[in-house]
Design a protein around this motif. Structure first.
Motif, mmCIF file in Angstrom:
data_model
loop_
_atom_site.group_PDB
_atom_site.id
_atom_site.type_symbol
_atom_site.label_atom_id
_atom_site.label_comp_id
_atom_site.label_asym_id
_atom_site.label_seq_id
_atom_site.Cartn_x
_atom_site.Cartn_y
_atom_site.Cartn_z
ATOM 1 N N LEU A 130 16.159 69.063 -79.337
ATOM 2 C CA LEU A 130 17.163 68.405 -78.422
ATOM 3 C C LEU A 130 16.417 67.816 -77.230
ATOM 4 O O LEU A 130 16.538 66.755 -76.943
ATOM 5 N N LEU A 131 15.496 68.644 -76.766
ATOM 6 C CA LEU A 131 14.864 67.954 -75.482
ATOM 7 C C LEU A 131 13.928 66.882 -75.715
ATOM 8 O O LEU A 131 13.880 65.972 -74.935
ATOM 9 N N GLN A 132 13.488 66.891 -76.969
ATOM 10 C CA GLN A 132 12.654 65.580 -77.276
ATOM 11 C C GLN A 132 13.259 64.369 -77.345
ATOM 12 O O GLN A 132 12.881 63.367 -76.810
ATOM 13 N N ILE A 133 14.606 64.497 -77.782
ATOM 14 C CA ILE A 133 15.552 63.509 -77.747
ATOM 15 C C ILE A 133 15.807 62.992 -76.527
ATOM 16 O O ILE A 133 15.938 61.946 -76.069
ATOM 17 N N LEU A 134 16.053 63.918 -75.385
ATOM 18 C CA LEU A 134 16.486 63.688 -73.909
ATOM 19 C C LEU A 134 15.287 62.979 -73.351
ATOM 20 O O LEU A 134 15.411 61.788 -72.623
ATOM 21 N N PHE A 135 14.068 63.607 -73.709
ATOM 22 C CA PHE A 135 12.988 62.902 -72.990
ATOM 23 C C PHE A 135 12.788 61.499 -73.366
ATOM 24 O O PHE A 135 12.153 60.766 -72.597
ATOM 25 N N LYS A 136 12.909 61.364 -74.370
ATOM 26 C CA LYS A 136 12.879 59.754 -74.972
ATOM 27 C C LYS A 136 13.942 58.876 -74.268
ATOM 28 O O LYS A 136 13.759 57.773 -73.878
ATOM 29 N N ILE A 137 15.055 59.453 -74.234
ATOM 30 C CA ILE A 137 16.198 58.602 -73.274
ATOM 31 C C ILE A 137 15.835 58.463 -71.915
ATOM 32 O O ILE A 137 15.870 57.346 -71.538
ATOM 33 N N GLU A 138 15.305 59.578 -71.144
ATOM 34 C CA GLU A 138 14.866 59.444 -69.848
ATOM 35 C C GLU A 138 13.656 60.494 -69.629
ATOM 36 O O GLU A 138 13.924 61.575 -69.356
ATOM 37 N N PRO A 139 12.546 59.957 -69.405
ATOM 38 C CA PRO A 139 11.262 60.810 -69.509
ATOM 39 C C PRO A 139 11.232 61.438 -68.017
ATOM 40 O O PRO A 139 10.592 62.502 -67.915
ATOM 41 N N LEU A 140 11.974 61.052 -66.971
ATOM 42 C CA LEU A 140 11.854 61.753 -65.742
ATOM 43 C C LEU A 140 12.543 63.220 -65.815
ATOM 44 O O LEU A 140 12.267 63.728 -65.094
ATOM 45 N N PHE A 141 13.096 63.378 -66.972
ATOM 46 C CA PHE A 141 13.809 64.867 -67.027
ATOM 47 C C PHE A 141 12.608 65.910 -67.502
ATOM 48 O O PHE A 141 12.721 67.042 -67.333
ATOM 49 N N THR A 142 11.514 65.373 -67.791
ATOM 50 C CA THR A 142 10.300 66.062 -68.135
ATOM 51 C C THR A 142 9.712 66.811 -66.952
ATOM 52 O O THR A 142 9.101 67.937 -66.999
ATOM 53 N N SER A 143 10.005 66.109 -65.907
ATOM 54 C CA SER A 143 9.526 66.986 -64.642
ATOM 55 C C SER A 143 10.576 68.102 -64.063
ATOM 56 O O SER A 143 10.217 68.731 -63.364
ATOM 57 N N GLN A 144 11.755 68.062 -64.978
ATOM 58 C CA GLN A 144 12.855 68.914 -64.373
ATOM 59 C C GLN A 144 12.816 70.106 -65.288
ATOM 60 O O GLN A 144 13.638 70.903 -64.987
ATOM 61 N N ILE A 145 12.268 70.037 -66.555
ATOM 62 C CA ILE A 145 12.493 70.991 -67.500
ATOM 63 C C ILE A 145 11.337 71.473 -68.061
ATOM 64 O O ILE A 145 10.423 70.314 -68.468
ATOM 65 N N SER A 146 10.948 72.782 -68.090
ATOM 66 C CA SER A 146 9.788 73.190 -69.016
ATOM 67 C C SER A 146 10.166 74.428 -69.779
ATOM 68 O O SER A 146 11.055 75.203 -69.165
#
Length: 342
Positions: A130-146
């Motif tokens: 699910l996070l892969q889907i979110l990161f494609k929509i908005e890559p900025l979330f990659t800096s907020q989730i690990s």
């Protein structure tokens, strides 16, 4: 990202998940189908029906643009938070039902903190997808989730597990700000005036996710006029659960123990009903207690062990496993707690 942009992005995330659900089993959705199968093979309690139920609830209750806006209207303090005050929140997720830690993640995202997630070994397939889907929509979330196996270095912790695991959490996380959740269960109150539809909905409160969640009803408090035979007949509608090997093994084991101990009980193909004062019941077993005045129940049960109370002017039947954004686990407002960390 400001709050408005996050809400817009999360709503798009929900829409994309809905698209995948609607196209399940189609040749155009091979990746999603494979993830569903992987999750099931990894943990046989995560059937396709249960995964889709969890995903549907997440989309409808947590990722709706309107519901997110209404939720965040309760927390105006988050609209102008300096990013320099952000903290890293370690989240230890449980794995009893699919994606059970999603709400904690959402709270961390909307409070402008960073989420450092330790997945349960029982539920390690679904969220990364699910996070892969979110990161494609908005890559900025990659800096907020690990995602990590090690939560060292976090500034605060949210940990969900059993009473035993809570001791471990308290040992390692006790010196930091924390929310540590222990065993809880849910109860239902029946006065004998329930309709057949309400009793069926009660069945969903009991049987959804095989009864493995803390929001599943494991104990009934009933007045003397409740017809237990009729109740069990209503629960026959959930007999398909007996086709699941793990559930059936639990059912057979618990029924054998009760019969060997000559404990009075009622049983159909999927449920064993027995009188017992304990609010915690084993899987496939439902405890009940007869009480003349249901209003006395709230004063006699340990509130720190109860997640939901269903029926009789409490939560409506059929709603226990459909939490909304303000249904915080253990009654702790996670958003207010996170705000204090800024």
């Amino acid at each position: 990202m400001n709050i408005e942009h996050k809400i817009s992005t999360l709503s798009l995330w929900g829409d994309e998940i809905k698209k995948q659900i609607s196209a399940i089993h189609s040749h155009e959705n091979i990746d999603f189908n494979e993830i569903i199968l992987q999750a099931y093979y990894h943990n046989n309690w995560f059937t396709e029906d249960n995964i889709l139920l969890a995903l549907g609830n997440i989309c409808n209750e947590f990722l709706s643009s309107e519901k997110l806006k209404n939720w965040m209207n309760n927390y105006s303090e988050y609209h102008n938070i300096n990013s320099e005050s952000n903290k890293t929140i370690g989240i230890t997720m449980a794995g009893n039902i699919p994606l059970v830690g999603f709400h904690d993640l959402l709270c961390v995202l909307m409070s402008n903190h960073k989420a450092l997630i330790k997945l349960s070994s029982k539920d390690s397939i679904l969220l990364p997808y699910l996070l892969q889907i979110l990161f494609k929509i908005e890559p900025l979330f990659t800096s907020q989730i690990s995602i990590s196996e090690n939560l060292k270095g976090a500034d605060a912790y949210i940990a969900t597990g059993s009473n035993n695991s809570a001791k471990y959490f308290e040992y390692y996380f006790g010196k930091y700000p924390n929310i540590i959740r222990k065993n809880r269960t849910s109860i239902a109150l029946l006065n004998g005036n329930e309709t057949d539809e309400e009793l069926y909905l009660l069945g969903t409160d009991i049987f959804n996710y095989f009864g493995l969640g803390c929001r599943n009803v494991g104990k009934l408090y009933i007045t003397p006029n409740v017809n237990l035979q009729h109740l069990m007949k209503t629960f026959d509608q959930f007999k398909h659960l007996a086709k699941h090997d793990k559930y059936r093994n639990n059912f057979d084991y618990q029924l054998t123990i009760l019969l060997m101990n000559k404990t009075a009980c009622l049983a159909n193909e999927c449920m064993i009903l027995t009188e017992n004062k304990s609010i915690f019941s084993p899987l496939s077993v439902l405890h009940y207690e007869v009480i003349d005045d249901l209003s006395k129940v709230n004063h006699s049960i340990p509130s720190h062990q109860i997640q939901c109370i269903i029926g009789s002017d409490n939560m409506p039947f059929g709603k226990s496993q459909i939490p909304n954004l303000l249904d915080y686990a253990d009654g702790i407002d996670t958003m207010k707690w996170l705000n204090k960390l800024h």
